[in-house]
Motif scaffolding. Structure first.
Motif, PDB file in Angstrom:
ATOM      1  N   THR A   1       0.902  -1.201  -0.227  1.00 58.15           N
ATOM      2  CA  THR A   1       0.261  -0.662   0.034  1.00 58.15           C
ATOM      3  C   THR A   1       1.032   0.966  -0.166  1.00 58.15           C
ATOM      4  N   TRP A   2       0.291   2.285   0.115  1.00 60.82           N
ATOM      5  CA  TRP A   2       0.993   3.586  -0.149  1.00 60.82           C
ATOM      6  C   TRP A   2       1.750   3.505   0.383  1.00 60.82           C
ATOM      7  N   ASN A   3       3.262   4.606   0.441  1.00 61.51           N
ATOM      8  CA  ASN A   3       4.099   4.758   1.063  1.00 61.51           C
ATOM      9  C   ASN A   3       4.284   5.550   3.165  1.00 61.51           C
ATOM     10  N   ASP A   4       4.365   5.700   3.665  1.00 63.90           N
ATOM     11  CA  ASP A   4       4.182   6.324   4.758  1.00 63.90           C
ATOM     12  C   ASP A   4       4.674   7.330   4.739  1.00 63.90           C
ATOM     13  N   SER A   5       6.047   8.495   3.874  1.00 67.59           N
ATOM     14  CA  SER A   5       5.467   9.208   2.932  1.00 67.59           C
ATOM     15  C   SER A   5       4.355  10.435   2.562  1.00 67.59           C
ATOM     16  N   GLY A   6       3.772   9.013   1.699  1.00 64.23           N
ATOM     17  CA  GLY A   6       2.420   9.643   1.308  1.00 64.23           C
ATOM     18  C   GLY A   6       3.177  10.113  -0.393  1.00 64.23           C
ATOM     19  N   ARG A   7       4.277   9.985  -0.737  1.00 68.69           N
ATOM     20  CA  ARG A   7       4.290  10.179  -1.923  1.00 68.69           C
ATOM     21  C   ARG A   7       5.195   8.839  -2.308  1.00 68.69           C
ATOM     22  N   TYR A   8       5.342   9.284  -4.249  1.00 68.79           N
ATOM     23  CA  TYR A   8       6.805   8.615  -5.129  1.00 68.79           C
ATOM     24  C   TYR A   8       8.430   8.626  -4.091  1.00 68.79           C
ATOM     25  N   GLU A   9       8.430   7.317  -3.857  1.00 70.89           N
ATOM     26  CA  GLU A   9      10.113   7.974  -3.662  1.00 70.89           C
ATOM     27  C   GLU A   9      11.155   6.931  -4.680  1.00 70.89           C
ATOM     28  N   ASP A  10      12.108   7.578  -4.812  1.00 74.69           N
ATOM     29  CA  ASP A  10      12.638   7.674  -5.899  1.00 74.69           C
ATOM     30  C   ASP A  10      13.946   7.260  -5.445  1.00 74.69           C
ATOM     31  N   ARG A  11      14.806   6.477  -4.846  1.00 78.70           N
ATOM     32  CA  ARG A  11      16.130   6.460  -4.095  1.00 78.70           C
ATOM     33  C   ARG A  11      16.884   4.595  -3.933  1.00 78.70           C
ATOM     34  N   TRP A  12      18.176   4.826  -3.936  1.00 82.95           N
ATOM     35  CA  TRP A  12      18.993   4.218  -3.831  1.00 82.95           C
ATOM     36  C   TRP A  12      18.738   3.076  -2.397  1.00 82.95           C
ATOM     37  N   VAL A  13      18.715   2.193  -2.204  1.00 84.29           N
ATOM     38  CA  VAL A  13      18.501   1.933  -0.506  1.00 84.29           C
ATOM     39  C   VAL A  13      19.101   0.084  -1.042  1.00 84.29           C
ATOM     40  N   HIS A  14      19.521  -0.027   0.515  1.00 80.69           N
ATOM     41  CA  HIS A  14      20.486  -1.214   0.497  1.00 80.69           C
ATOM     42  C   HIS A  14      18.929  -2.610   1.344  1.00 80.69           C
ATOM     43  N   LEU A  15      20.091  -3.720   1.308  1.00 82.98           N
ATOM     44  CA  LEU A  15      18.803  -4.483   1.212  1.00 82.98           C
ATOM     45  C   LEU A  15      19.997  -5.893   2.339  1.00 82.98           C
ATOM     46  N   LYS A  16      18.888  -6.626   2.598  1.00 78.15           N
ATOM     47  CA  LYS A  16      19.528  -8.482   2.670  1.00 78.15           C
ATOM     48  C   LYS A  16      18.886  -8.906   2.497  1.00 78.15           C
ATOM     49  N   ALA A  17      19.027 -10.296   1.933  1.00 73.80           N
ATOM     50  CA  ALA A  17      18.544 -11.267   1.533  1.00 73.80           C
ATOM     51  C   ALA A  17      18.583 -12.356   2.873  1.00 73.80           C
ATOM     52  N   SER A  18      17.651 -12.805   2.977  1.00 71.77           N
ATOM     53  CA  SER A  18      17.380 -13.847   3.798  1.00 71.77           C
ATOM     54  C   SER A  18      17.768 -15.636   3.803  1.00 71.77           C
ATOM     55  N   THR A  19      17.962 -15.480   3.387  1.00 73.22           N
ATOM     56  CA  THR A  19      18.040 -16.725   2.402  1.00 73.22           C
ATOM     57  C   THR A  19      19.015 -17.308   2.471  1.00 73.22           C
ATOM     58  N   GLY A  20      20.074 -16.912   3.626  1.00 73.14           N
ATOM     59  CA  GLY A  20      22.130 -17.350   4.129  1.00 73.14           C
ATOM     60  C   GLY A  20      22.124 -17.907   2.574  1.00 73.14           C
ATOM     61  N   GLY A  21      21.987 -17.207   1.242  1.00 66.36           N
ATOM     62  CA  GLY A  21      22.870 -17.907   0.278  1.00 66.36           C
ATOM     63  C   GLY A  21      22.426 -18.914  -0.462  1.00 66.36           C
ATOM     64  N   ARG A  22      21.197 -19.805   0.367  1.00 73.55           N
ATOM     65  CA  ARG A  22      21.146 -20.938  -0.206  1.00 73.55           C
ATOM     66  C   ARG A  22      19.744 -21.184  -1.468  1.00 73.55           C
ATOM     67  N   SER A  23      20.233 -21.753  -2.699  1.00 75.68           N
ATOM     68  CA  SER A  23      19.650 -21.696  -3.423  1.00 75.68           C
ATOM     69  C   SER A  23      17.935 -22.477  -3.750  1.00 75.68           C
ATOM     70  N   ARG A  24      17.919 -23.357  -2.528  1.00 78.34           N
ATOM     71  CA  ARG A  24      16.741 -23.781  -2.196  1.00 78.34           C
ATOM     72  C   ARG A  24      15.720 -23.198  -1.576  1.00 78.34           C
ATOM     73  N   ALA A  25      15.888 -21.863  -1.231  1.00 77.42           N
ATOM     74  CA  ALA A  25      15.263 -21.268  -0.401  1.00 77.42           C
ATOM     75  C   ALA A  25      14.731 -20.333  -1.643  1.00 77.42           C
ATOM     76  N   CYS A  26      15.210 -19.387  -2.430  1.00 81.11           N
ATOM     77  CA  CYS A  26      15.044 -18.765  -3.863  1.00 81.11           C
ATOM     78  C   CYS A  26      16.056 -18.341  -4.389  1.00 81.11           C
ATOM     79  N   PRO A  27      15.999 -19.317  -5.689  1.00 79.75           N
ATOM     80  CA  PRO A  27      17.038 -19.582  -7.159  1.00 79.75           C
ATOM     81  C   PRO A  27      17.100 -17.621  -7.639  1.00 79.75           C
ATOM     82  N   PHE A  28      16.752 -16.789  -7.208  1.00 79.79           N
ATOM     83  CA  PHE A  28      16.992 -16.026  -7.947  1.00 79.79           C
ATOM     84  C   PHE A  28      18.208 -14.841  -6.879  1.00 79.79           C
ATOM     85  N   LEU A  29      18.290 -15.780  -5.316  1.00 75.80           N
ATOM     86  CA  LEU A  29      19.587 -14.826  -4.952  1.00 75.80           C
ATOM     87  C   LEU A  29      20.116 -15.927  -4.551  1.00 75.80           C
ATOM     88  N   ASP A  30      20.150 -16.479  -5.106  1.00 79.22           N
ATOM     89  CA  ASP A  30      21.598 -17.907  -5.091  1.00 79.22           C
ATOM     90  C   ASP A  30      22.109 -16.857  -4.310  1.00 79.22           C
TER      91      ASP A  30
END
Length: 273
Positions: free
Chosen positions: A122-151
Motif C-alpha cells: 500500500t501507500w508509502n508512509d511518506s505519502g509520495r513517490y519515492e525514487d532512491r537507492w536502498v541497501h538490502l539484505k537477503a534472508s536466505t543465507g545464500g541457499r538456492s533452495r530458499a530462492c533461486p533468484f537470490l542464490d
C-alpha cells in the motif's frame, strides 16, 4: 538448457518491459515481450517459456490500487495456466508493479480461508513517490533452495521507484507465520558501518527509519517469495543495475562485479543450466 526463454508480460501503463528484457538477455536468456491481451487470447503460449516476468511501471494507471486490475485479470482468467506453469518447476518474477500484481493475485502468498491474500502493498508512509537507492539484505543465507533468484546474495544495493510499496500483513500473527515459513526473503537494511552513507541508526521497534526503509514496510520487507522459492516479488528494480555505470557512485567507489541486479537475472538463467 543454455538459453531459457522469458515471457515478459506487459499491460497498459507498463514501462520497464524493455529494460527488463534487455537485462535477461544480458544474462543469457531469450526474452519476448507480450501484451496481456495476447496471453488472454492464447494462454497455451506460456507453455513455451521457462520464466514469466511481470516488470515495473503503472499497469492500468494503478487505478483502484497499484497492480490491482492486472492481478484480477490473472486470477480470474489465467489462474489455471499460471498454476500449470509454476507446477512445472519454472520461475516467476515480479518487479515493483509486478510484485504488486503477483501478491494481489495470490501467486506469492496463498489466500487465507476467507479468500483474502494475507498481505498487501500500500501507500508509502511518506505519502509520495519515492525514487532512491536502498541497501538490502537477503534472508536466505545464500541457499538456492530458499530462492533461486537470490542464490549467493547476502547484501546488495538497488534502486527503488514507487508510491505504493509498503508491505502490510493482515496482523501480527500473520507476519510471524510468513516469517517462520521463509516467505520474507528480502528486507531493507542499513548501509555497512564503513559506508559513506552514514552509520546505521538505532531503532526501538525494529522498523528502520526513512530513508533506509523508504516506505515504512512492516519488518522492513522488500521482497517476498512463495513456498517453493521459485516465485519472487520485490520492490527494488534489479534491471536498473546491470552495468557498473548505473550506480550513482561508480566514479568514487568500486561497484560490485557483476552488478547486483545482473546477478539476480543470471541466477534465474543459471537455474536452468
Amino acid at each position: 538448457m543454455a538459453s531459457p526463454r522469458v515471457f515478459i508480460l506487459r499491460a497498459p501503463g507498463t514501462n520497464c518491459d524493455g529494460e527488463t528484457a534487455f537485462a535477461f538477455e544480458r544474462a543469457g536468456a531469450k526474452a519476448d515481450r507480450f501484451h496481456v491481451r495476447r496471453l488472454l487470447e492464447s494462454p497455451a503460449m506460456l507453455r513455451e517459456y521457462q520464466i514469466l516476468c511481470i516488470p515495473g511501471g503503472f499497469s492500468y494507471g494503478d487505478d483502484i490500487a497499484a497492480g490491482r486490475i492486472l492481478a484480477l485479470q490473472l486470477r480470474r482468467h489465467l489462474g489455471a495456466v499460471l498454476e500449470e506453469f509454476h507446477a512445472e518447476d519454472k520461475l516467476l518474477l515480479g518487479i515493483c508493479n509486478g510484485f504488486q500484481v503477483l501478491l494481489k493475485a495470490g501467486l506469492l502468498l496463498p489466500p487465507d480461508e476467507d479468500g483474502i491474500v494475507p498481505a498487501t502493498l500500500t501507500w508509502n508512509d511518506s505519502g509520495r513517490y519515492e525514487d532512491r537507492w536502498v541497501h538490502l539484505k537477503a534472508s536466505t543465507g545464500g541457499r538456492s533452495r530458499a530462492c533461486p533468484f537470490l542464490d549467493g546474495i547476502d547484501r546488495m544495493e538497488l534502486p527503488i521507484a514507487h508510491a505504493e510499496g509498503k508491505f502490510v500483513p493482515r496482523d501480527a500473527a500473520t507476519l510471524r507465520r510468513l516469517e517462520s515459513a521463509g516467505h520474507l526473503v528480502l528486507r531493507y537494511a542499513t548501509p555497512p558501518a564503513e559506508s559513506p552513507c552514514g552509520a546505521p541508526p538505532v531503532t526501538a521497534d525494529g522498523i528502520l527509519p526513512f530513508p533506509f526503509n523508504p516506505n515504512g514496510s512492516e519488518a522492513n520487507v522488500a521482497g517476498v517469495c512463495d513456498a517453493s522459492g521459485r516465485a519472487l516479488g520485490l520492490m527494488p528494480h534489479p534491471e536498473r543495475f546491470i552495468d557498473a555505470v548505473h550506480h550513482p557512485r561508480w566514479t568514487r567507489e568500486t561497484p560490485p562485479d557483476p552488478p547486483w541486479g545482473l546477478r539476480i537475472f543470471r541466477n534465474a538463467v543459471g537455474y536452468f543450466a
